[in-house]
Design a protein around this motif. Structure first.
Motif, PDB file in Angstrom:
ATOM      1  N   ASP A 109      -6.070   4.079   2.605  1.00 54.94           N
ATOM      2  CA  ASP A 109      -6.236   2.635   2.551  1.00 54.94           C
ATOM      3  C   ASP A 109      -7.703   2.266   2.360  1.00 54.94           C
ATOM      4  N   GLN A 129      -1.436   4.089  -2.705  1.00 57.22           N
ATOM      5  CA  GLN A 129      -2.318   3.883  -1.559  1.00 57.22           C
ATOM      6  C   GLN A 129      -1.478   3.968  -0.283  1.00 57.22           C
ATOM      7  N   VAL A 130      -1.801   4.944   0.543  1.00 58.20           N
ATOM      8  CA  VAL A 130      -1.036   5.164   1.768  1.00 58.20           C
ATOM      9  C   VAL A 130      -1.702   4.395   2.912  1.00 58.20           C
ATOM     10  N   GLU A 131      -0.906   3.754   3.734  1.00 58.88           N
ATOM     11  CA  GLU A 131      -1.461   2.987   4.854  1.00 58.88           C
ATOM     12  C   GLU A 131      -1.866   3.945   5.968  1.00 58.88           C
ATOM     13  N   GLY A 132      -2.913   4.676   5.743  1.00 60.73           N
ATOM     14  CA  GLY A 132      -3.396   5.661   6.701  1.00 60.73           C
ATOM     15  C   GLY A 132      -4.669   6.267   6.151  1.00 60.73           C
ATOM     16  N   ASN A 133      -5.172   7.317   6.826  1.00 64.22           N
ATOM     17  CA  ASN A 133      -6.406   7.950   6.356  1.00 64.22           C
ATOM     18  C   ASN A 133      -6.091   9.195   5.523  1.00 64.22           C
ATOM     19  N   ASP A 136      -3.561  11.670   6.952  1.00 61.15           N
ATOM     20  CA  ASP A 136      -2.180  11.201   6.809  1.00 61.15           C
ATOM     21  C   ASP A 136      -1.689  11.457   5.377  1.00 61.15           C
ATOM     22  N   CYS A 137      -2.550  11.182   4.407  1.00 59.86           N
ATOM     23  CA  CYS A 137      -2.188  11.399   2.997  1.00 59.86           C
ATOM     24  C   CYS A 137      -1.837  12.862   2.744  1.00 59.86           C
TER      25      CYS A 137
END
Ligand code: F0G
Length: 366
Positions: A109, A129-133, A136-137
């Motif tokens: 994100d 775009q993943v809602e994490g860092n 997490d990706c």
């Protein structure tokens, strides 16, 4: 004339994994090892910079992407996937294009530099775009590669480390032997793992393609000094960081995939892994661009910041040969140069269209 052929062809005999694979290349590698007179004078050592920002997609990732993508092609993959703080996605997108494959990239994100994002888009990657860092990706990307017919091209893919080890070969080929110390930034810890493998292989008799015995090229290995950003320094702290923070977004990573290998590189080489603050990173960035003419992204400046920190701590041996890898080009994330040392904005002097006004502005007149 000798034309550089890319790392797979240049080091074919030392890349047995790649034997017989189709070669997907943008002629990466062969980057300059630049003697740095200013940094040498400042630290009392013989400092050289390995400028990996001069690879085809402007970061060191290309060395591992030529090998990962060639292996993917060999496996008949049609699609690749990666998690990335930016450079891996830019490189994967370019090499997938070259290989005729599709590429999906998972990015954290926000916090991705414009330059890197635009590269991935330009090369036609599907950007998620993943809602994490980043961590997490990577978790999500690994799960996807297990469940679906897509090949993972992060540095947990063994072909990535194989390709990236060639940077250490190039350093030894250029210097005639290994340096005393090698300094580099540490994020997901693939690169320090790869350099250490390259240095150790070059310093021993190893088995190459088709079981051929290859002689040692170097007489020794360097100490490996790695630097994490202080807000993202899990290896230094000894535990994962849940919310990694740093302006050096390339290395904003809280749980490196190659953690254990990085510690092994540190310990076997007699080196250390330490952290540098964002202020120290920006200082390294400024010193490198203003004294050596080398423009890098903040993540890369961590190695210069580390050198300067070690010098201040009095642990840089006099006259030691030290190679600092700078991993990505400054144009990836250029905004940091436009800030003054005290955090203000750099603004150009405005003048009307006449030579006299310019002369006055330059202090040439009056
Ligand atoms: N420097 C730059 C410019 C990077 O992009 C990275 C990693 C590193 C250093 C750290 O290297 O992970 O091998 O320890 N970038 C990855 C990416 C994570 O997604 O582009 P490492």
């Amino acid at each position: 004339a000798h034309l550089w052929r890319g790392v797979i062809r240049e080091y074919a005999e030392r890349l047995p994994m790649l034997a017989g694979a189709p070669v997907v290349t943008l002629q990466e590698g062969g980057t300059p090892l630049i003697p740095c007179e200013g940094l040498s004078e400042l630290t009392g050592a013989n400092v050289l910079v390995k400028f990996e920002g001069l690879n085809p997609t402007a970061s060191f990732k290309d060395r591992g992407m030529t090998t990962a993508m060639s292996m993917a092609k060999k496996h008949g993959a049609k699609a690749v996937i990666c998690a990335s703080t930016g450079n891996t996605s830019a490189s994967a997108a370019a090499y997938a294009t070259k290989a005729g494959m599709t590429c999906a990239v998972l990015v954290p994100d926000g916090k991705i530099s414009m330059g890197k994002l635009s590269q991935a888009v330009a090369h036609g990657a599907t950007l998620i775009q993943v809602e994490g860092n980043f961590d997490d990706c990577l978790t999500v990307a690994r799960k996807l590669a297990e469940a679906y017919p897509v090949e993972l091209v992060n540095s947990v893919n063994p072909a990535r480390i194989e390709g990236q080890k060639t940077a250490a070969f190039e350093v030894v080929d250029a210097l005639g032997d290994a340096p005393d110390i090698h300094i580099l930034p540490v994020g997901n810890a693939g690169n320090i793992t790869a350099y250490w493998r390259g240095y150790t292989e070059y310093a021993s008799v190893t088995t190459g393609v088709a079981g051929v015995e290859l002689p040692a090229v170097a007489t020794r290995t360097p100490q490996m000094w790695g630097y994490q950003a202080a807000g993202s320094a899990p290896i230094v702290l000894g535990h994962p960081v849940d919310d990694p923070e740093t302006i050096a977004t390339a290395i904003r990573i809280g749980n490196p995939a190659s953690w254990a290998q990085a510690e092994a590189a540190r310990d076997e080489s007699g080196g250390h892994i330490d952290s540098v603050t964002d202020e120290e990173i920006l200082e390294g960035h400024r010193v490198l661009s203003s004294t050596e003419g080398i423009f890098v992204e903040p993540g890369s400046a961590a190695s210069i910041a580390g050198l300067l920190k070690a010098h201040r701590a009095g642990i840089v041996p006099r006259d030691a040969t030290i190679v600092c890898t700078v991993t990505g080009h400054g144009l990836k994330d250029p905004q940091w140069a436009l800030r003054t040392a005290d955090g203000g904005d750099v603004t150009p002097v405005r003048v009307p269209v006449d030579a006299f006004s310019v002369a006055v502005a330059l202090g040439l007149d009056g």
